[in-house]
Write a protein that holds these residues in place. Structure first.
Motif, PDB file in Angstrom:
ATOM      1  N   SER A   1     -58.402 -56.398  -0.795  1.00 46.41           N
ATOM      2  CA  SER A   1     -59.383 -55.696   0.021  1.00 46.41           C
ATOM      3  C   SER A   1     -59.342 -56.263   1.429  1.00 46.41           C
ATOM      4  O   SER A   1     -59.126 -57.453   1.613  1.00 46.41           O
ATOM      5  N   GLY A   2     -59.570 -55.388   2.396  1.00 53.86           N
ATOM      6  CA  GLY A   2     -59.571 -55.825   3.799  1.00 53.86           C
ATOM      7  C   GLY A   2     -58.736 -54.871   4.626  1.00 53.86           C
ATOM      8  O   GLY A   2     -57.761 -54.310   4.141  1.00 53.86           O
ATOM      9  N   PRO A   3     -59.141 -54.657   5.889  1.00 52.57           N
ATOM     10  CA  PRO A   3     -58.476 -53.658   6.728  1.00 52.57           C
ATOM     11  C   PRO A   3     -57.059 -54.074   7.097  1.00 52.57           C
ATOM     12  O   PRO A   3     -56.781 -55.262   7.274  1.00 52.57           O
ATOM     13  N   TRP A   4     -56.193 -53.113   7.233  1.00 55.10           N
ATOM     14  CA  TRP A   4     -54.833 -53.367   7.736  1.00 55.10           C
ATOM     15  C   TRP A   4     -54.345 -52.152   8.509  1.00 55.10           C
ATOM     16  O   TRP A   4     -54.810 -51.037   8.304  1.00 55.10           O
ATOM     17  N   TYR A   5     -53.387 -52.391   9.406  1.00 57.08           N
ATOM     18  CA  TYR A   5     -52.883 -51.341  10.295  1.00 57.08           C
ATOM     19  C   TYR A   5     -51.422 -51.642  10.594  1.00 57.08           C
ATOM     20  O   TYR A   5     -51.110 -52.685  11.156  1.00 57.08           O
ATOM     21  N   ASP A   6     -50.537 -50.748  10.181  1.00 51.58           N
ATOM     22  CA  ASP A   6     -49.108 -50.935  10.430  1.00 51.58           C
ATOM     23  C   ASP A   6     -48.436 -49.572  10.320  1.00 51.58           C
ATOM     24  O   ASP A   6     -48.121 -49.105   9.232  1.00 51.58           O
ATOM     25  N   LEU A   7     -48.221 -48.934  11.474  1.00 48.02           N
ATOM     26  CA  LEU A   7     -47.666 -47.577  11.455  1.00 48.02           C
ATOM     27  C   LEU A   7     -46.244 -47.541  10.902  1.00 48.02           C
ATOM     28  O   LEU A   7     -45.790 -46.494  10.446  1.00 48.02           O
ATOM     29  N   SER A   8     -45.533 -48.676  10.923  1.00 48.51           N
ATOM     30  CA  SER A   8     -44.192 -48.683  10.322  1.00 48.51           C
ATOM     31  C   SER A   8     -44.260 -48.421   8.824  1.00 48.51           C
ATOM     32  O   SER A   8     -43.279 -47.996   8.219  1.00 48.51           O
ATOM     33  N   ALA A   9     -45.418 -48.694   8.230  1.00 45.58           N
ATOM     34  CA  ALA A   9     -45.585 -48.479   6.787  1.00 45.58           C
ATOM     35  C   ALA A   9     -46.138 -47.090   6.479  1.00 45.58           C
ATOM     36  O   ALA A   9     -46.466 -46.791   5.334  1.00 45.58           O
ATOM     37  N   GLN A  10     -46.255 -46.245   7.512  1.00 43.49           N
ATOM     38  CA  GLN A  10     -46.732 -44.879   7.249  1.00 43.49           C
ATOM     39  C   GLN A  10     -45.656 -44.099   6.505  1.00 43.49           C
ATOM     40  O   GLN A  10     -44.474 -44.203   6.818  1.00 43.49           O
ATOM     41  N   ASP A  11     -46.080 -43.306   5.526  1.00 41.43           N
ATOM     42  CA  ASP A  11     -45.160 -42.503   4.727  1.00 41.43           C
ATOM     43  C   ASP A  11     -44.864 -41.168   5.383  1.00 41.43           C
ATOM     44  O   ASP A  11     -45.540 -40.768   6.345  1.00 41.43           O
ATOM     45  N   ILE A  12     -43.898 -40.445   4.815  1.00 43.98           N
ATOM     46  CA  ILE A  12     -43.668 -39.057   5.223  1.00 43.98           C
ATOM     47  C   ILE A  12     -44.983 -38.302   5.017  1.00 43.98           C
ATOM     48  O   ILE A  12     -45.615 -38.400   3.957  1.00 43.98           O
ATOM     49  N   GLN A  13     -45.382 -37.553   6.032  1.00 41.75           N
ATOM     50  CA  GLN A  13     -46.676 -36.860   5.989  1.00 41.75           C
ATOM     51  C   GLN A  13     -46.486 -35.377   5.641  1.00 41.75           C
ATOM     52  O   GLN A  13     -45.519 -34.749   6.063  1.00 41.75           O
ATOM     53  N   PRO A  14     -47.443 -34.823   4.878  1.00 44.79           N
ATOM     54  CA  PRO A  14     -47.340 -33.432   4.440  1.00 44.79           C
ATOM     55  C   PRO A  14     -47.917 -32.473   5.480  1.00 44.79           C
ATOM     56  O   PRO A  14     -48.360 -32.890   6.554  1.00 44.79           O
ATOM     57  N   LEU A  15     -47.920 -31.202   5.135  1.00 45.00           N
ATOM     58  CA  LEU A  15     -48.705 -30.217   5.876  1.00 45.00           C
ATOM     59  C   LEU A  15     -50.162 -30.425   5.472  1.00 45.00           C
ATOM     60  O   LEU A  15     -50.442 -30.722   4.307  1.00 45.00           O
ATOM     61  N   TYR A  16     -51.073 -30.297   6.417  1.00 47.63           N
ATOM     62  CA  TYR A  16     -52.495 -30.445   6.077  1.00 47.63           C
ATOM     63  C   TYR A  16     -53.106 -29.057   5.960  1.00 47.63           C
ATOM     64  O   TYR A  16     -53.639 -28.510   6.915  1.00 47.63           O
ATOM     65  N   ALA A  17     -52.964 -28.486   4.752  1.00 44.11           N
ATOM     66  CA  ALA A  17     -53.351 -27.083   4.539  1.00 44.11           C
ATOM     67  C   ALA A  17     -54.868 -26.922   4.583  1.00 44.11           C
ATOM     68  O   ALA A  17     -55.606 -27.736   4.035  1.00 44.11           O
ATOM     69  N   GLU A  18     -55.322 -25.854   5.242  1.00 43.71           N
ATOM     70  CA  GLU A  18     -56.752 -25.526   5.308  1.00 43.71           C
ATOM     71  C   GLU A  18     -56.902 -24.037   5.013  1.00 43.71           C
ATOM     72  O   GLU A  18     -56.157 -23.228   5.559  1.00 43.71           O
ATOM     73  N   LEU A  19     -57.854 -23.687   4.174  1.00 38.91           N
ATOM     74  CA  LEU A  19     -58.247 -22.278   4.024  1.00 38.91           C
ATOM     75  C   LEU A  19     -59.748 -22.272   4.200  1.00 38.91           C
ATOM     76  O   LEU A  19     -60.455 -22.933   3.443  1.00 38.91           O
ATOM     77  N   GLN A  20     -60.235 -21.572   5.215  1.00 36.82           N
ATOM     78  CA  GLN A  20     -61.655 -21.625   5.566  1.00 36.82           C
ATOM     79  C   GLN A  20     -62.542 -21.526   4.323  1.00 36.82           C
ATOM     80  O   GLN A  20     -62.554 -20.523   3.631  1.00 36.82           O
ATOM     81  N   GLY A  21     -63.257 -22.615   4.038  1.00 37.16           N
ATOM     82  CA  GLY A  21     -64.224 -22.585   2.946  1.00 37.16           C
ATOM     83  C   GLY A  21     -63.615 -22.669   1.560  1.00 37.16           C
ATOM     84  O   GLY A  21     -64.312 -22.939   0.586  1.00 37.16           O
ATOM     85  N   ARG A  22     -62.294 -22.462   1.427  1.00 33.00           N
ATOM     86  CA  ARG A  22     -61.682 -22.429   0.095  1.00 33.00           C
ATOM     87  C   ARG A  22     -60.920 -23.697  -0.246  1.00 33.00           C
ATOM     88  O   ARG A  22     -60.799 -24.064  -1.401  1.00 33.00           O
ATOM     89  N   LEU A  23     -60.361 -24.335   0.797  1.00 35.79           N
ATOM     90  CA  LEU A  23     -59.477 -25.456   0.516  1.00 35.79           C
ATOM     91  C   LEU A  23     -59.432 -26.391   1.711  1.00 35.79           C
ATOM     92  O   LEU A  23     -59.374 -25.936   2.852  1.00 35.79           O
ATOM     93  N   SER A  24     -59.452 -27.697   1.455  1.00 40.71           N
ATOM     94  CA  SER A  24     -59.220 -28.649   2.547  1.00 40.71           C
ATOM     95  C   SER A  24     -58.328 -29.774   2.034  1.00 40.71           C
ATOM     96  O   SER A  24     -58.388 -30.150   0.859  1.00 40.71           O
ATOM     97  N   THR A  25     -57.496 -30.292   2.923  1.00 38.83           N
ATOM     98  CA  THR A  25     -56.598 -31.404   2.616  1.00 38.83           C
ATOM     99  C   THR A  25     -57.022 -32.569   3.498  1.00 38.83           C
ATOM    100  O   THR A  25     -57.040 -32.433   4.723  1.00 38.83           O
ATOM    101  N   ASN A  26     -57.378 -33.686   2.891  1.00 42.51           N
ATOM    102  CA  ASN A  26     -57.878 -34.835   3.656  1.00 42.51           C
ATOM    103  C   ASN A  26     -57.184 -36.113   3.214  1.00 42.51           C
ATOM    104  O   ASN A  26     -56.484 -36.142   2.209  1.00 42.51           O
ATOM    105  N   CYS A  27     -57.414 -37.182   3.987  1.00 38.28           N
ATOM    106  CA  CYS A  27     -56.883 -38.495   3.647  1.00 38.28           C
ATOM    107  C   CYS A  27     -57.991 -39.285   2.974  1.00 38.28           C
ATOM    108  O   CYS A  27     -59.109 -39.306   3.477  1.00 38.28           O
TER     109      CYS A  27
END
Length: 554
Positions: free
Chosen positions: A351-377
């Protein structure tokens, strides 16, 4: 040395160069090997240079080189991250130092997601004027030396080129050599960096006066003609877009119309109304340069940053052509390169905060459908790294399932694919739903599913066959088939295809029982992998002569 290592912690840091002397004196040095990007620029479709409007993001935050300067990460709480890589083409790291070398963590994250990264070469005020006199008025030898150093720096640190920003008046001699310098720099960058770019910022005019034009016109065209693109200033009106479109001709995609998200000056849009500017820019077939989208973080605060960030980019999505993945393997745990904890195999290891953009993974599309669907982190739970992908939505009455597109793909399908999925259903009745993968292929008369027992739907949808256990020989790699733990469910699939071209990878959330009620679901995705069986079963290349340097014992 303080340039390369943090004086308080001794940790390696990213750095900039100040002034002409530092630039001309720069040489590769064993202390700066930490700064060399370790991630090659991922291939993408369509390629950057294809004929369609592009999107550039110019990142300017509090002078730059903040916590992102720590090459091996830091314990930063609520850091700034960018992860909508599928929607942009070029990332510029901007600061007011003469030579802004992008912090290597940004280059690594962008490259992993197929996005090119540019540094900034800037001169401004009286000092900038003196600097320009020294290298531009000095003739071919002087400006050639600067061009050579800038190209060498991009090549050495493995980023992709430069934004050139001359924000001071120039003498007749200096401005006369400026187009020659730009041509020379562009040729050297193209020679040193595959796919390299040099983009000119709309500032100085051909007579040497400093006057922002907010368009491409006869006063600044000579600089546009000498490099790969023009980034316009922000105070444009629609008639200037029309004139720019006319004058740019076949190079309209090389004009990046500036949009200041902070909406300073007389601008259209900004903030959550940035879509208004983009709508107009795209009407004229021009590219866009989104300046300081860190507004979301700086202006609205760190607390709800991830929700606000998804809202900001969600409002722009219809004006942002996305790019597809075109190589396998595709594997991601959706990590943002930050977290409030570190997870491994579903377990909170630390537990504890960390920050290292080199460890960021391949990112998906962040699909949104108004009121029907949301994609979040989701930072509260993850399979590996610091975050998972949270899908929340409703299945409408009478419908059985909802599909969430994660990645667009564009490549020939290998004869046999293995796919793995790790997920966790949340909410009061997780047993009411099942989660699975769907692969779509591009329409073609020849594409067939190789396994005769399952016929694909006519619209190119394929449902990979569930494997209760991994095939012999792959048990180690595909341990995921039965390693779900800490509440995570693990699934393994196989798909055989003949003469097909991959199009999309989606997750399907289905009800177990048909219902006339609307049903809400919440699902965390922990990991997705798409593997070409042939390359997975081949033995990996042997690694020889490993060297370790810069060891520091404490």
């Amino acid at each position: 040395p303080a340039r390369y290592f943090d004086t308080k912690t001794t940790e390696p840091i990213s750095f900039f160069l100040s002034g002409l002397e530092e630039l001309l004196a720069w040489q590769p040095n064993s202390n700066d090997e930490f700064n060399v990007s370790a991630v090659p620029l991922a291939e993408r479709q369509p390629p950057l240079h294809s004929r369609r409007p592009r999107t550039l993001v110019c990142h300017d935050m509090n002078g730059g080189y903040l916590e992102d300067r720590f090459i091996q990460g830091s314990a930063t709480r609520n850091p700034y991250v960018f992860y909508h890589w599928r929607y942009i083409d070029i990332f510029v790291y901007f600061s007011h130092h003469t030579v802004t070398i992008p912090p290597v963590v940004w280059t690594n994250a962008a490259h992993r997601n197929g996005v090119s990264v540019l540094g900034t070469f800037i001169t401004e005020w009286t000092d900038g004027q003196k600097l320009c006199e020294a290298f531009l008025a000095g003739g071919e030898e002087a400006y050639g030396a600067v061009a050579e150093q800038l190209a060498r720096i991009a090549q050495h640190y493995r980023f992709d080129g430069w934004l050139v920003n001359i924000e001071n008046t120039l003498s007749a001699a200096a401005v006369g050599n400026l187009p020659l310098f730009l041509r020379d720099l562009t040729a050297r960058v193209h020679g040193a960096v595959p796919g390299g770019l040099v983009i000119w910022y709309d500032s100085v005019l051909k007579d040497g006066t400093l006057r922002w034009q907010n368009e491409l016109n006869d006063e600044n065209r000579i600089f546009f003609d000498a490099c790969d693109g023009l980034f316009t200033n922000y105070n444009w009106k629609e008639e200037q877009l029309e004139r720019t479109h006319r004058l740019a001709g076949p190079r309209q995609n090389d004009v990046y119309v500036g949009v200041d998200v902070f909406a300073r000056g007389d601008v259209i849009g900004g903030g959550f109304d940035t879509d208004k500017s983009l709508r107009l820019i795209r009407q004229y077939g021009l590219s866009a340069a989104i300046f300081a989208p860190g507004w979301v973080y700086e202006h609205l605060g760190k607390e709800n940053f991830l929700q606000n960030e998804n809202r900001f980019w969600g409002l722009l999505a219809e004006y942002l052509p996305t790019h597809s993945i075109c190589t396998l393997p595709l594997t991601t745990s959706f990590s943002l390169g930050m977290g409030t904890s570190t997870f491994l195999d579903g377990k909170n290891e630390e537990s504890g905060p960390w920050y290292d953009l080199s460890a960021q993974d391949i990112q998906p599309l962040y699909a949104e459908l108004q009121g029907r669907l949301s994609t979040n982190c989701c930072l509260q739970d993850a399979w590996c790294g610091g975050s998972s992908l949270q899908l929340q939505g409703t299945i409408p009455p009478g419908e059985e399932r909802v599909a969430v597109r994660l990645f667009s793909l564009q490549m020939p399908a290998p004869p046999k694919l293995f796919l793995t999925l790790l997920y966790k259903l949340e909410g009061p009745q997780p047993d009411d739903f099942t989660v699975s993968l769907e692969v779509t292929t591009w329409d073609s008369g020849t594409c067939l599913e190789g396994n005769p027992t399952s016929l694909p739907e006519p619209n190119g949808r394929h449902y990979p066959r569930f494997l209760p256990a991994p095939p012999p020989g792959l048990a180690k790699l595909l341990a995921a088939c039965h390693r779900g733990s800490h509440g995570w469910t693990s699934r393994c699939y196989e798909l055989e295809l003949q003469d097909c071209s991959l199009r999309d990878l989606s997750v399907i959330v289905s009800r177990q029982q048909p219902s006339l009620e609307e049903t809400s679901f919440s699902c965390l995705l922990g990991e997705v992998r798409v593997l070409d069986t042939a390359s997975v079963t081949a033995s990996p290349p042997q690694v020889h002569s490993v060297m370790a340097s810069q060891l520091w014992w404490q």
